[in-house]
Scaffold this active site. Structure first.
Site, PDB file in Angstrom:
ATOM      1  N   LYS A   5       0.862   4.721   6.802  1.00  0.00           N
ATOM      2  CA  LYS A   5       0.295   5.572   5.757  1.00  0.00           C
ATOM      3  C   LYS A   5       0.994   6.926   5.782  1.00  0.00           C
ATOM      4  O   LYS A   5       1.750   7.239   6.692  1.00  0.00           O
ATOM      5  CB  LYS A   5      -1.214   5.779   5.960  1.00  0.00           C
ATOM      6  CG  LYS A   5      -2.047   4.498   6.034  1.00  0.00           C
ATOM      7  CD  LYS A   5      -2.071   3.725   4.721  1.00  0.00           C
ATOM      8  CE  LYS A   5      -2.878   2.432   4.853  1.00  0.00           C
ATOM      9  NZ  LYS A   5      -2.747   1.587   3.647  1.00  0.00           N
ATOM     10  N   SER A  21       0.802  -1.226   0.000  1.00  0.00           N
ATOM     11  CA  SER A  21       0.000   0.000   0.000  1.00  0.00           C
ATOM     12  C   SER A  21       0.835   1.276   0.000  1.00  0.00           C
ATOM     13  O   SER A  21       0.324   2.346  -0.297  1.00  0.00           O
ATOM     14  CB  SER A  21      -0.951   0.015   1.202  1.00  0.00           C
ATOM     15  OG  SER A  21      -0.232   0.167   2.412  1.00  0.00           O
TER      16      SER A  21
END
Length: 271
Positions: free
Chosen positions: A156, A85
């Site tokens: 993230k 990701s």
């Protein structure tokens, strides 16, 4: 019959020490090795040395393990990247070193920071149940970067901080923060900034986060309709991913992006 001669011969042929030998032995010191070359009492300490050595090695190993765990808990923690990701910034199998003191002493995450956080209550509403012993062992291994992180831990990039208005997308297909388009050169090649339109204001004390591989990242966009609206509380941030420590060919610092340098806070000041 000469009995005195017989006694003399018997004394000479017997194994008993002569007076000279007895005097010679008595003159030796009690610790003379010649007195007791095979004395088991003297050899016993030598047999105990290996036992003491193993015990010392065990205590040293235990001390090192405790030190590493304390450093991991409070200063720097290895974190195994479990998914793609965050590609190309972070790859599957990378072990990043998470700086746990980056946001202490009143410092807070900034736009562009790559952070590791506990997603309980934001990305995961109910953490999975597990055996306490298994969970403890897995947690210790994860803290050393030897196992995948807990299912509630995520990595993230911070796109918006408290008070920011984050919109996607502008006419050029870019993310806007407080009306300023962001040139996200760190995105995975071929990815659009977002295929999901959104227009949100980040509440104070929370963060809006997204993965660099936008087409392969479940991030704040995917939790808009859930409790918390996809926002990550600042106090759930574990630390900032500052270095890539493994594999050796990937050794480097996690470059700080300048993509947000022109973004101003809602009151007009530079963020």
């Amino acid at each position: 019959m000469d009995t005195e001669a017989e006694h003399t011969e018997r004394d000479r042929s017997s194994g008993s020490p002569t007076g000279t030998e007895e005097r010679s032995r008595s003159a030796r010191s009690p610790g003379d090795p010649a007195d007791s070359p095979g004395d088991p009492a003297e050899a016993a300490p030598a047999r105990r040395l290996p036992g003491l050595s193993w015990r010392g090695a065990g205590l040293l190993g235990l001390g090192c393990a405790v030190t590493v765990l304390l450093v991991s808990a409070f200063v720097v923690q290895p974190f195994l990247i479990p998914s793609g990701s965050m590609e190309p910034t972070l790859r599957v199998g990378d072990r990043v070193l998470v700086n746990k003191v980056a946001y202490r002493f009143d410092a807070e995450p900034e736009r562009g920071d790559v952070v590791v956080f506990d997603g309980t209550g934001s990305f995961v509403q109910e953490p999975p149940r597990e055996n306490p012993v298994t969970g403890l062992l897995h947690g210790a291994a994860a803290a050393l970067g030897l196992a995948e992180p807990a299912e509630t831990d995520f990595v993230k990039r911070v796109i918006g901080v408290g008070g920011d208005r984050v919109v996607c997308c502008d006419k050029g297909g870019r993310v806007e923060v407080n009306g300023r388009a962001v040139d996200e050169r760190y995105l995975h090649p071929g990815d659009a900034p977002s295929r999901v339109p959104f227009d949100i204001v980040v509440p104070q004390g929370t963060l809006w986060v997204m993965g660099d591989h936008r087409s392969d990242s479940r991030d704040s966009r995917d939790h808009l309709g859930e409790p918390g609206g996809g926002m990550v509380p600042v106090d759930r941030v574990i630390g900032r991913a500052d270095w890539i420590g493994w594999p050796p060919g990937r050794w480097s610092g996690a470059d700080r992006t300048g993509a947000f340098r022109d973004v101003r806070t809602p009151d007009g000041a530079h963020g």
